[in-house]
Scaffold this active site. Sequence first.
Site, short mmCIF file in Angstrom:
data_model
loop_
_atom_site.label_atom_id
_atom_site.label_comp_id
_atom_site.label_asym_id
_atom_site.label_seq_id
_atom_site.Cartn_x
_atom_site.Cartn_y
_atom_site.Cartn_z
N CYS A 125 0.85 -1.20 0.00
CA CYS A 125 0.00 0.00 0.00
C CYS A 125 0.89 1.26 0.00
O CYS A 125 1.77 1.37 -0.84
CB CYS A 125 -0.96 -0.06 1.19
SG CYS A 125 -2.24 1.22 1.19
N ASP A 183 -8.34 -3.03 -7.58
CA ASP A 183 -7.95 -2.06 -6.55
C ASP A 183 -8.43 -0.67 -6.95
O ASP A 183 -7.91 -0.08 -7.90
CB ASP A 183 -6.43 -2.07 -6.41
CG ASP A 183 -5.93 -1.18 -5.28
OD1 ASP A 183 -6.70 -0.34 -4.79
OD2 ASP A 183 -4.75 -1.34 -4.89
N HIS A 214 -7.45 -4.28 -3.28
CA HIS A 214 -6.45 -3.60 -2.48
C HIS A 214 -6.25 -4.38 -1.17
O HIS A 214 -7.20 -4.88 -0.59
CB HIS A 214 -6.91 -2.17 -2.17
CG HIS A 214 -5.84 -1.33 -1.54
ND1 HIS A 214 -4.75 -0.87 -2.24
CD2 HIS A 214 -5.69 -0.88 -0.27
CE1 HIS A 214 -3.98 -0.17 -1.44
NE2 HIS A 214 -4.52 -0.16 -0.24
#
Length: 245
Positions: A125, A183, A214
């Site tokens: 991330c 995502d 994600h």
Amino acid sequence: MIVQSQHIDLATPTGTMRTYVHRPVGDARRPAVLFYSEIFQQTGPIERAARLLAGHGYAVLVPEVFHELNPIGTVLAYDDAGRDKGNADKTAKTAEHYDSDNRAMIDWLAQQPWYSGALGAMGFCIGGHLAFRAALQPEVRATACFYATDLHTQVIPNGPGQHSMERLGDIQGELLMIWGKQDPHIPAEGRAKVYQALVAAGRNFTWHEVNGQHAFMRDEGERYDPQLALLGYQLAFDLFSRTLR
């Protein structure tokens, strides 16, 4: 391998940065990996991921990425309040301070007798972006970026010429870029922008897009995909085995 864990407190230009160190037991010389967390800092999933890396023969350093904005030891919860705080911290910290954080860890590693001198980076991330940022350091030979947020945006504050994508020429090591096609934080046009920039800059990279959401690497929550996570780790281990050993 059996893993030992400790924490160290490193001095940086913006204050003390707690950094968690996970490495195999013993003093054999090992390559190291700078491992960057999500906005929540060293949560349970991040610690388990770091120890998994360490169990394959690496010294893994996990910094508190927002150390100047929180008390030492802060871990944010995977809830709305934690997400809001983490996103606020992300927009409050400037890119140059991530660079000085990286320098502090690299300089500390250079003093450790168990460090082999071979260095990689990895992150999930925002940590994927921060691993990419670490690749700007000349010591970093290989970097694994998992769904790196904000590479295609200007969310992280930057001065002129400071955006990570504007400094591609500083990256000398190999890059592994892994993305989830489902995502919403990094849409197809954003991924294409990053890909095209890497090609134009002539960087050495591999690119993987998988059918994942994600945070598919995070072993908590409904978006975790164990099969994709195993594939991701295998790709990262292959990269580090080729470049750091």
